[in-house]
Design a protein around this motif. Sequence first.
Motif, PDB file in Angstrom:
ATOM      1  N   GLU A 139     -10.418 -10.325  -1.953  1.00  0.00           N
ATOM      2  CA  GLU A 139     -11.761  -9.822  -2.206  1.00  0.00           C
ATOM      3  C   GLU A 139     -12.111  -9.742  -3.689  1.00  0.00           C
ATOM      4  OE1 GLU A 139     -10.045  -8.206   1.593  1.00  0.00           O
ATOM      5  OE2 GLU A 139      -9.380  -8.373  -0.478  1.00  0.00           O
ATOM      6  N   ALA A 149     -14.617 -12.320  -4.905  1.00  0.00           N
ATOM      7  CA  ALA A 149     -15.848 -12.427  -4.126  1.00  0.00           C
ATOM      8  C   ALA A 149     -17.077 -12.847  -4.939  1.00  0.00           C
ATOM      9  CB  ALA A 149     -16.128 -11.115  -3.397  1.00  0.00           C
ATOM     10  N   VAL A 169     -17.223  -8.414   0.660  1.00  0.00           N
ATOM     11  CA  VAL A 169     -15.923  -8.349   1.335  1.00  0.00           C
ATOM     12  C   VAL A 169     -15.961  -9.225   2.587  1.00  0.00           C
ATOM     13  CG1 VAL A 169     -14.357  -6.866   2.651  1.00  0.00           C
ATOM     14  CG2 VAL A 169     -15.277  -6.076   0.452  1.00  0.00           C
ATOM     15  N   THR A 200     -15.953 -12.897   1.796  1.00  0.00           N
ATOM     16  CA  THR A 200     -14.614 -13.391   1.474  1.00  0.00           C
ATOM     17  C   THR A 200     -13.837 -13.694   2.739  1.00  0.00           C
ATOM     18  OG1 THR A 200     -14.587 -12.047  -0.543  1.00  0.00           O
ATOM     19  CG2 THR A 200     -12.473 -12.882   0.232  1.00  0.00           C
ATOM     20  N   GLY A 260     -10.495  -3.621   2.168  1.00  0.00           N
ATOM     21  CA  GLY A 260     -11.157  -4.672   1.401  1.00  0.00           C
ATOM     22  C   GLY A 260     -11.950  -4.103   0.237  1.00  0.00           C
TER      23      GLY A 260
END
Length: 358
Positions: A37, A40, A255, A258, A279
């Motif tokens: 994450e 991201a 999150v 991802t 996350g």
Amino acid sequence: MHQLLAILLTLCTLIAAEQAAAAEKINVLLPQRNANEAIAPFIAAKYLGYLDQEGIEASYLLAAGSNEVAIQVATGNAPIGWASPAQAVIGMQDGDAQLDLRYFSAVEYRNIWSISVPVDSPVSSVAELKGKRIGVTALGSAGMNYGKAYLRAAGLNPDRDVTFIPIGAGGQAITAMKQKVVDAIVFWETANITFGIAGSPVRQLPIEQKLTTLPDVSLLARNETIKKNPKLLVGFARALAKGLDFCLANRPACVLMTWKIYPESKPAEGTPEQKLERGLKMTTTWDGWTDAQLGDRRGEFIESRWNDLSEFLLQGGQIAKPVPASRMFTNEFVGEINNYDRAAIMKQAKEFDLKSLQ
């Protein structure tokens, strides 16, 4: 009427095809073995079409570390890399084998390396590590450089007062801590977060303020690319800035984004709420992607901190003389990188439908 509609559809198709053909296809190197994450904003830049708007089609390639990223960019295997600057700056020294690279957009404004102990350790300061064993991934890793600097700043001799022990990473490092093979570790931010998620939380020891604000992972390119293809570099950095703004405004969306692009990064166990909570812990790394000194301005390098980095490397014996700031980075693209409607990005983030990612 039907004929006109058909003509319009054909024109739209041709325009879209022309735009796709015109997109510059590039590889971008990220210094991580596995996606998580923390990257991201890069994923958001691509998923949300910000890179498309810049005429860029980017493929993200995960590398073994920042040193590998710098080498691959220097040899022309990718035009853009995201790398921690210490090793790259060492390679920028005057000499026949220097890396012909420069950073063109700042990303991380704080040092991602820390010296930590298990949460139940009685040690509360770096000075108390005298006579202790300190774990690093490998004896040639960047952790050695940072660990020695933290020890010197605390009045210890890193070559005499402590013992550095290679403990690898991931589960291997966790085992070394649980079995008390080491008393402390020098690892990077996302690794420390991962240890906590895995049930082996660590506590960072206070270090000198000047060391906490050393610049870290940022975007770099060959000097030739900076000179000949600034449009590509500005476009990528601007798309990433938009991705960061979106992610800061809607962390859960990034999150989930991802996990959608890299399913292997999604936690395997726990309820949906527990997985999301884990996350979100990784997203705390983005807090260092902005700096109060700059406000909402993205990509700008703070010269005094890069001079501190040069001094840090000089004291560690990794460079023979200071590297000038102008050799390490350029701020020439900052204005163009920030030339976008930030309010529109924030609005998009707040109105984003999370269900579209589930």
